[in-house]
Scaffold this active site. Structure first.
Site, short mmCIF file in Angstrom:
data_model
loop_
_atom_site.label_atom_id
_atom_site.label_comp_id
_atom_site.label_asym_id
_atom_site.label_seq_id
_atom_site.Cartn_x
_atom_site.Cartn_y
_atom_site.Cartn_z
N LYS A 129 -42.22 -10.02 -26.76
CA LYS A 129 -40.82 -10.33 -26.47
C LYS A 129 -40.42 -11.58 -27.23
O LYS A 129 -41.22 -12.52 -27.36
CB LYS A 129 -40.67 -10.52 -24.95
CG LYS A 129 -39.26 -10.74 -24.45
CD LYS A 129 -39.26 -10.82 -22.92
CE LYS A 129 -37.88 -11.00 -22.33
NZ LYS A 129 -37.92 -11.00 -20.84
N SER A 199 -34.78 -7.96 -18.73
CA SER A 199 -34.49 -8.43 -20.07
C SER A 199 -35.56 -8.06 -21.10
O SER A 199 -35.40 -8.35 -22.28
CB SER A 199 -34.33 -9.96 -20.04
OG SER A 199 -35.54 -10.56 -19.61
N SER A 223 -37.62 -8.41 -14.69
CA SER A 223 -37.40 -8.16 -16.11
C SER A 223 -38.50 -7.40 -16.84
O SER A 223 -38.32 -7.01 -17.98
CB SER A 223 -37.14 -9.47 -16.85
OG SER A 223 -35.90 -10.01 -16.45
#
Length: 553
Positions: A129, A199, A223
């Site tokens: 990420k 996210s 997330s």
């Protein structure tokens, strides 16, 4: 287009395996539980390396029947051919990746010659990420605010992965600064009109599309769990402090959890075995119990009733209430639990203190205040959230620490619920809504709990695994289920999840992808940023972190 080098049938069913490894080998079974073993190479039937699970690929890599470069070839070829409409990657690093693949190949060959042990992650491709620093590579949190930013050092996560011999393919998209819950830049591989969740949506999409077998996300308010559920993959939100967050761009320090993600729970557990443990740069990681010897289990034990004696709480007060199509899948999942011997128990989850939301804003504002002169570079909906967070710094310090007392009370009530009902786990939908269209819910923060009952785990600091349970009869989109436990019960929880996933292997289902050339730039490694923080930003290191309370009973 880069053409993949397939694994031949001869490589899969024949050829010299070289030396055996203690971790996960037949020779090492006496030293560890069978649930820690990799599959035997002869049992791997998948011929396309990009479609192999991480444990399958690891078994072939160790046996010398697959080279890390071949595996990387296949993952990059698939990415370049299909990621255009999905958009899971912010940037790709092929030059860096091939160097790592060749080094991993040499390490694997030497280990076979010398009959020595080696990390099971050696040679496996991984996506990070875009909040985890890798020295000399861009780090932008998928935001124009950090355009041109170059990491000054390694995050604790990448340091562990690099030492294990993992191969970094690229950074995956996050909702800007991990704020929101849709990752609108990314399409869900099952239907690109839908969001992959947020996210960590880019990580989940890259896994579902078979671009990489492993990825790392973060979970501040669901997330990793919501994207895993939305994309039909698996995730682990470990106990708070179990995995280092050093060198990670924060959202809120006291709720940020690093989350291993993969297509199967076994693969995610393989990744967690490398990531978990003490890090001198993140003292909280030294405060909990030691990581189990041999790491976390990666295979179910099986048997007629593998969950006999296990008690699973089911919330009578979910918030929000799941859509009917989602609930039908969850009900079938609960039926499966009972068929495996588990007992389900109705429970009332403790009430969420409203005061904790103020603490979230204060922590977010403490980091984002450095970008006060760049508010116009945020996406419009996130600029407003960042400005409000910075304004919340006017909250008196005494009030902030009183909010932390509410967190402690919530943790105590959560642990008491487990003790009073003699629970081993709780179950909840991974997401309450039946898919979210891209562009919907922009500007809704992940900390809001708007689309899933997830915040309890972040405030309790408790471990949660999310595994695919099926697909909605209404939309055809994946549905996942969360299984949560008490703090520090990560290994026991993973073991429960592995039994369920062995009986419900829907994680093997693959979306049909439309050919669409990747748009992510391919970037070489450059000169590290000035630092001193690995993220090359200010205030990323947490000033306040406390471990979760020890479970009651």
């Amino acid at each position: 287009m880069h053409v993949a080098t397939p694994v031949t049938r001869r490589q899969l069913i024949g050829g010299a395996a070289g030396g055996l490894f203690a971790w996960g080998s037949a020779a090492g079974a006496a030293r560890g539980a069978p649930s820690h073993r990799l599959p035997e190479p002869e049992t791997v039937k998948t011929t396309d390396p990009a479609s192999m699970s991480a444990v399958e690929a690891a078994a072939l890599l160790r046996a010398g029947r697959l080279h890390p470069r071949e595996l990387l070839d296949s993952c990059l070829a698939r990415t370049r051919a299909f990621d255009g409409d999905i958009g899971s990657w912010v940037r790709l690093y092929p030059e860096f990746a091939y160097e790592a693949a060749d080094a991993a190949g040499a390490r694997l060959a030497r280990a076979r010659r010398e009959d020595t042990d080696l990390s099971p992650l050696c040679g496996l491709p991984v996506g990070l990420k875009d909040i985890f620093a890798v020295s000399g590579l861009p780090l932008t949190a998928s935001s124009r605010v950090l355009e041109g930013n170059i990491a000054a050092g390694h995050s604790g996560v990448w340091r562990r992965l690099e030492q294990a011999g993992a191969v970094l393919v690229g950074h995956t998209h996050t909702d800007e600064f991990a704020i929101g819950l849709t990752t609108p830049q990314v399409g869900n591989p099952w239907n690109t009109d839908f969001s992959p969740g947020g996210s960590s949506g880019g990580s989940a999409a890259a896994l579902a599309a078979r671009f990489v077998p492993l990825a790392v996300g973060s979970d501040t308010g669901g997330s990793v769990r919501m994207p895993a559920s939305a994309c039909g993959v698996s995730s682990i939100k470990p106990t708070y402090g179990r995995i280092t967050s050093h060198g990670m761009i924060p959202l809120t320090w006291t709720r940020d959890h690093v989350g291993p993600m993969a297509r199967s729970l076994a693969d995610a557990a393989l990744l967690m075995s490398v990531l978990a443990g003490a890090d001198a740069d993140d003292p909280i990681t030294s405060l909990g119990p030691r990581v189990p010897e041999g790491g976390y289990p990666v295979a179910a034990r099986g048997g007629a009733s593998p969950l006999a004696g296990i008690r699973v709480g089911v919330s009578t007060n979910p918030a929000p209430v799941p859509a009917a199509a989602v609930q039908r899948v969850v009900d079938m999942f609960l039926d499966l639990l009972r068929s495996l011997g588990a007992v389900t128990v109705p429970v009332t989850m403790p009430a969420m203190p409203s005061s904790l939301a103020t603490g979230d804003r204060v922590e977010m504002g403490s980091y984002h205040q450095q970008f006060g002169d760049r508010l116009g570079l945020y996406r419009p909906e996130n600029g407003g959230l960042a400005a409000a967070a910075v304004a919340s710094l006017a909250v008196p310090a005494g009030d902030y620490f009183m909010l932390e007392r509410d967190r402690i009370r919530f943790q105590s009530e959560y642990n008491r619920m487990f003790a009073e009902h003699a629970l081993d786990a709780v179950a909840a939908p991974g997401c309450a809504v039946d898919g979210v269209r891209r562009g919907e819910l922009l500007g809704v923060a992940v900390t809001s709990g708007a689309v899933a009952d997830v915040r309890w785990a972040n405030y309790a600091g408790a471990p949660v695994v999310t595994i695919p349970a099926g697909r909605s009869a209404d939309t055809g989109m994946p549905v996942g289920v969360q299984l949560g436990a008490r703090p520090w019960q990560d290994a026991e929880l993973i073991a429960i999840g592995l039994e369920v996933q062995a009986a419900l292997p829907v994680w093997r289902d693959e979306p049909v992808l439309a050919e669409s050339i990747a748009r992510a730039p391919e970037v070489p490694r450059g000169t590290p940023g000035a630092g001193p923080d690995p993220t090359n930003t200010s205030g990323a290191a947490a000033p306040v972190r406390t471990p979760p309370m020890n479970p009651v009973g």
